[in-house]
Each structure stands twice: as structure tokens, then as C-alpha cells.
Design a protein around this motif. Structure first.
Motif, PDB file in Angstrom:
ATOM      1  N   VAL A  57       0.877  -1.178   0.000  1.00 20.18           N
ATOM      2  CA  VAL A  57       0.000   0.000   0.000  1.00 20.18           C
ATOM      3  C   VAL A  57       0.904   1.213   0.000  1.00 20.18           C
ATOM      4  O   VAL A  57       1.732   1.374   0.913  1.00 20.18           O
ATOM      5  N   TYR A  58       0.810   2.031  -1.025  1.00 19.70           N
ATOM      6  CA  TYR A  58       1.671   3.214  -1.089  1.00 19.70           C
ATOM      7  C   TYR A  58       0.927   4.352  -1.767  1.00 19.70           C
ATOM      8  O   TYR A  58       0.674   4.305  -2.967  1.00 19.70           O
ATOM      9  N   GLU A  59       0.575   5.341  -0.991  1.00 21.63           N
ATOM     10  CA  GLU A  59      -0.074   6.547  -1.470  1.00 21.63           C
ATOM     11  C   GLU A  59       0.798   7.727  -1.061  1.00 21.63           C
ATOM     12  O   GLU A  59       0.926   8.026   0.134  1.00 21.63           O
ATOM     13  N   PRO A  60       1.456   8.389  -2.018  1.00 25.45           N
ATOM     14  CA  PRO A  60       2.399   9.455  -1.657  1.00 25.45           C
ATOM     15  C   PRO A  60       1.817  10.542  -0.772  1.00 25.45           C
ATOM     16  O   PRO A  60       2.535  11.135   0.041  1.00 25.45           O
ATOM     17  N   ALA A  61       0.529  10.819  -0.902  1.00 29.33           N
ATOM     18  CA  ALA A  61      -0.075  11.894  -0.120  1.00 29.33           C
ATOM     19  C   ALA A  61      -0.534  11.453   1.260  1.00 29.33           C
ATOM     20  O   ALA A  61      -1.039  12.268   2.036  1.00 29.33           O
ATOM     21  N   ALA A  62      -0.340  10.187   1.613  1.00 28.58           N
ATOM     22  CA  ALA A  62      -0.807   9.683   2.910  1.00 28.58           C
ATOM     23  C   ALA A  62       0.019  10.274   4.048  1.00 28.58           C
ATOM     24  O   ALA A  62       1.212  10.565   3.882  1.00 28.58           O
ATOM     25  N   PRO A  63      -0.575  10.449   5.221  1.00 26.84           N
ATOM     26  CA  PRO A  63       0.181  10.920   6.392  1.00 26.84           C
ATOM     27  C   PRO A  63       1.292   9.937   6.748  1.00 26.84           C
ATOM     28  O   PRO A  63       1.236   8.752   6.413  1.00 26.84           O
ATOM     29  N   ALA A  64       2.285  10.425   7.462  1.00 28.66           N
ATOM     30  CA  ALA A  64       3.420   9.590   7.852  1.00 28.66           C
ATOM     31  C   ALA A  64       2.951   8.354   8.605  1.00 28.66           C
ATOM     32  O   ALA A  64       2.149   8.453   9.533  1.00 28.66           O
ATOM     33  N   GLY A  65       3.447   7.210   8.195  1.00 30.71           N
ATOM     34  CA  GLY A  65       3.130   5.950   8.852  1.00 30.71           C
ATOM     35  C   GLY A  65       1.873   5.264   8.364  1.00 30.71           C
ATOM     36  O   GLY A  65       1.664   4.083   8.659  1.00 30.71           O
ATOM     37  N   ARG A  66       1.024   5.986   7.622  1.00 34.66           N
ATOM     38  CA  ARG A  66      -0.240   5.399   7.188  1.00 34.66           C
ATOM     39  C   ARG A  66      -0.021   4.262   6.190  1.00 34.66           C
ATOM     40  O   ARG A  66      -0.692   3.217   6.278  1.00 34.66           O
ATOM     41  N   ASN A  67       0.886   4.451   5.235  1.00 40.00           N
ATOM     42  CA  ASN A  67       1.124   3.414   4.229  1.00 40.00           C
ATOM     43  C   ASN A  67       1.649   2.134   4.871  1.00 40.00           C
ATOM     44  O   ASN A  67       1.228   1.028   4.511  1.00 40.00           O
ATOM     45  N   GLU A  68       2.564   2.294   5.814  1.00 39.04           N
ATOM     46  CA  GLU A  68       3.150   1.120   6.462  1.00 39.04           C
ATOM     47  C   GLU A  68       2.103   0.375   7.286  1.00 39.04           C
ATOM     48  O   GLU A  68       2.061  -0.857   7.276  1.00 39.04           O
ATOM     49  N   ALA A  69       1.258   1.122   7.985  1.00 45.36           N
ATOM     50  CA  ALA A  69       0.204   0.485   8.772  1.00 45.36           C
ATOM     51  C   ALA A  69      -0.772  -0.257   7.871  1.00 45.36           C
ATOM     52  O   ALA A  69      -1.201  -1.385   8.175  1.00 45.36           O
ATOM     53  N   ALA A  70      -1.130   0.352   6.735  1.00 46.49           N
ATOM     54  CA  ALA A  70      -2.039  -0.296   5.791  1.00 46.49           C
ATOM     55  C   ALA A  70      -1.382  -1.510   5.144  1.00 46.49           C
ATOM     56  O   ALA A  70      -2.048  -2.518   4.871  1.00 46.49           O
ATOM     57  N   SER A  71      -0.078  -1.434   4.904  1.00 46.34           N
ATOM     58  CA  SER A  71       0.636  -2.580   4.328  1.00 46.34           C
ATOM     59  C   SER A  71       0.654  -3.746   5.310  1.00 46.34           C
ATOM     60  O   SER A  71       0.522  -4.913   4.918  1.00 46.34           O
ATOM     61  N   VAL A  72       0.827  -3.437   6.590  1.00 41.60           N
ATOM     62  CA  VAL A  72       0.767  -4.483   7.615  1.00 41.60           C
ATOM     63  C   VAL A  72      -0.617  -5.120   7.641  1.00 41.60           C
ATOM     64  O   VAL A  72      -0.751  -6.347   7.749  1.00 41.60           O
ATOM     65  N   GLU A  73      -1.656  -4.315   7.532  1.00 36.50           N
ATOM     66  CA  GLU A  73      -3.013  -4.856   7.511  1.00 36.50           C
ATOM     67  C   GLU A  73      -3.198  -5.812   6.333  1.00 36.50           C
ATOM     68  O   GLU A  73      -3.829  -6.870   6.472  1.00 36.50           O
ATOM     69  N   ALA A  74      -2.651  -5.449   5.174  1.00 36.44           N
ATOM     70  CA  ALA A  74      -2.737  -6.331   4.004  1.00 36.44           C
ATOM     71  C   ALA A  74      -2.003  -7.642   4.265  1.00 36.44           C
ATOM     72  O   ALA A  74      -2.485  -8.730   3.919  1.00 36.44           O
ATOM     73  N   PHE A  75      -0.826  -7.541   4.864  1.00 33.11           N
ATOM     74  CA  PHE A  75      -0.064  -8.743   5.199  1.00 33.11           C
ATOM     75  C   PHE A  75      -0.839  -9.636   6.156  1.00 33.11           C
ATOM     76  O   PHE A  75      -0.915 -10.856   5.981  1.00 33.11           O
ATOM     77  N   LEU A  76      -1.441  -9.044   7.189  1.00 30.52           N
ATOM     78  CA  LEU A  76      -2.161  -9.830   8.183  1.00 30.52           C
ATOM     79  C   LEU A  76      -3.378 -10.542   7.585  1.00 30.52           C
ATOM     80  O   LEU A  76      -3.762 -11.618   8.053  1.00 30.52           O
ATOM     81  N   ARG A  77      -3.959  -9.951   6.547  1.00 29.13           N
ATOM     82  CA  ARG A  77      -5.077 -10.629   5.885  1.00 29.13           C
ATOM     83  C   ARG A  77      -4.616 -11.892   5.173  1.00 29.13           C
ATOM     84  O   ARG A  77      -5.410 -12.820   4.966  1.00 29.13           O
ATOM     85  N   ASP A  78      -3.350 -11.949   4.802  1.00 28.32           N
ATOM     86  CA  ASP A  78      -2.819 -13.094   4.058  1.00 28.32           C
ATOM     87  C   ASP A  78      -1.976 -14.029   4.921  1.00 28.32           C
ATOM     88  O   ASP A  78      -1.448 -15.018   4.418  1.00 28.32           O
ATOM     89  N   ARG A  79      -1.827 -13.721   6.181  1.00 29.95           N
ATOM     90  CA  ARG A  79      -0.860 -14.442   7.012  1.00 29.95           C
ATOM     91  C   ARG A  79      -1.124 -15.936   7.063  1.00 29.95           C
ATOM     92  O   ARG A  79      -0.172 -16.741   6.999  1.00 29.95           O
ATOM     93  N   GLU A  80      -2.383 -16.350   7.161  1.00 25.47           N
ATOM     94  CA  GLU A  80      -2.669 -17.781   7.267  1.00 25.47           C
ATOM     95  C   GLU A  80      -2.254 -18.513   6.005  1.00 25.47           C
ATOM     96  O   GLU A  80      -1.715 -19.627   6.072  1.00 25.47           O
TER      97      GLU A  80
END
Length: 209
Positions: free
Chosen positions: A72-95
Motif C-alpha cells: 500500500v503506497y499513497e504518496p499523499a498519505a500521512p506519515a506511517g499510514r502506508n506502512e500500517a495499511a501494508s501491515v493490515e494487508a499482510f495480516l489478511r494473508d498471514r494464514e
């Protein structure tokens, strides 16, 4: 074979190293437009450099870290938002990735640390998270690259919504902050490759020091 071609080949190899759900999500994410830096070549370079140094070691953590850290990478996102959203995507696929709790923790903390390489990144130590620390070094390696100036041009395209003067001001402030850090790279492998010295030289050249 040019560096770009090798990095795109590295991206193809990365997709092959991923579990099917992760590869599918990565392909979809990297098909986005407007992020010429945070795209397939960046991921492919990281995986290529990893394999040149460590071969096939670090699986399954390293390919998953590389694939998901900018998923998840949106240049206009607030600091840390992209990384948090990327973690959420990872957690959806973890199993589907077949990881244990310790591996999930290592991947999560390293992706979140990539939001600020001088903050959480500094506190993420190789002795606590070996592959997470190496991943952070891979993510910062472009500072040491001969393509430093080209990378800046690509980042400028991503931040086209930011006025030129503000972009230059923010970029300089970021590089100056990096320049004051006691070290940029955490692992012995990165130091042995000379990334610290090369990155310092690039910073000094750009900052006029």
C-alpha cells in the motif's frame, strides 16, 4: 544486462518465491500508476541484492517483507499510514503464508519500522530480528546506489502534488536528518558491502558538505 533489467528480473524471481496469495496481491499492487520509485524495480533490486549476499537464506521472511512493505503506497498519505495499511494487508494473508506467531511479529515490526529508519528502525536490532534488520538495510540501500540521483527524480514524480520548493525543502531536511544519524545501516553484511560509506558520500555530495 542493465541494472533496470536485472532488477525487473529480480522482481519476477521475487514473485516466484512468494506464496500464491502474496504473489497475486503484489502483482496487483505493483500494477498501480504514478509510483515509478516504489514499484517493481525497487522490490526486484531488494530481492536481487538479498540473493547475491545470502542466497536462499531468510525464507519465508525476506521475500514477504520485500513484497508487503510497499504493497500500500499513497504518496499523499500521512506519515506511517502506508506502512500500517501494508501491515493490515499482510495480516489478511498471514494464514495462507503459513507463518508462526514469531514470524508474524518479526514481519510486522520491520514493516512498521520502515516508516522511519531513524526511529523504530534504529531500535530494531539484528540480534532481535535478524532478517527484519537486513530488510531495513535493503530498503535504505538506494542511498548508497549509483542511481541516487535517478531515484530522486522518480520520487519527485511520485510527489508531483507537492510544490517544487516544498519538495526540495522536505527532501533536504530528510537527508540532513539522515546525515546526523550515528549509522544508517544495521547489519554486518551492509557494512561489508560498503553501503555506509557510499551513502555518506551521496549525502555529502547532495548537501554540499
Amino acid at each position: 544486462m542493465t541494472a533496470d533489467t536485472r532488477d525487473l528480473a529480480g522482481y519476477a524471481a521475487l514473485l516466484e518465491a512468494l506464496p500464491a496469495p502474496a504473489a497475486h496481491r503484489t502483482r496487483a499492487a505493483m500494477a498501480r500508476e504514478g509510483t515509478p520509485y516504489h514499484g517493481p524495480e525497487h522490490l526486484g533490486r531488494m530481492w536481487r541484492l538479498h540473493r547475491e549476499v545470502h542466497g536462499e537464506a531468510g525464507r519465508p521472511l525476506v521475500p514477504l517483507l520485500i513484497a508487503y512493505h510497499d504493497i500500500v503506497y499513497e504518496p499523499a498519505a500521512p506519515a506511517g499510514r502506508n506502512e500500517a495499511a501494508s501491515v493490515e494487508a499482510f495480516l489478511r494473508d498471514r494464514e495462507a503464508c503459513g507463518l508462526d506467531e514469531g514470524q508474524v511479529r518479526q514481519i510486522t515490526e520491520a514493516i512498521l519500522a520502515s516508516a522511519d529508519h531513524l526511529g523504530e528502525g534504529i531500535r530494531l536490532r539484528p540480534e532481535d530480528n535478524e532478517w527484519g534488520a537486513w530488510f531495513l538495510d535493503l530498503d535504505l540501500e538506494p542511498l548508497a546506489s549509483a542511481h541516487f540521483d535517478r531515484n530522486t527524480e522518480r520520487l519527485r514524480v511520485e510527489y508531483a502534488h507537492v510544490p517544487p520548493a516544498l519538495f526540495d525543502q522536505g527532501r533536504r531536511a530528510f537527508l540532513e536528518r539522515l546525515g546526523t544519524a550515528p549509522y544508517l545501516f544495521r547489519t554486518q553484511a551492509a557494512r561489508d558491502l560498503g553501503w555506509e560509506e557510499k551513502a555518506r558520500n551521496n549525502l555529502a555530495r547532495v548537501l554540499g558538505r
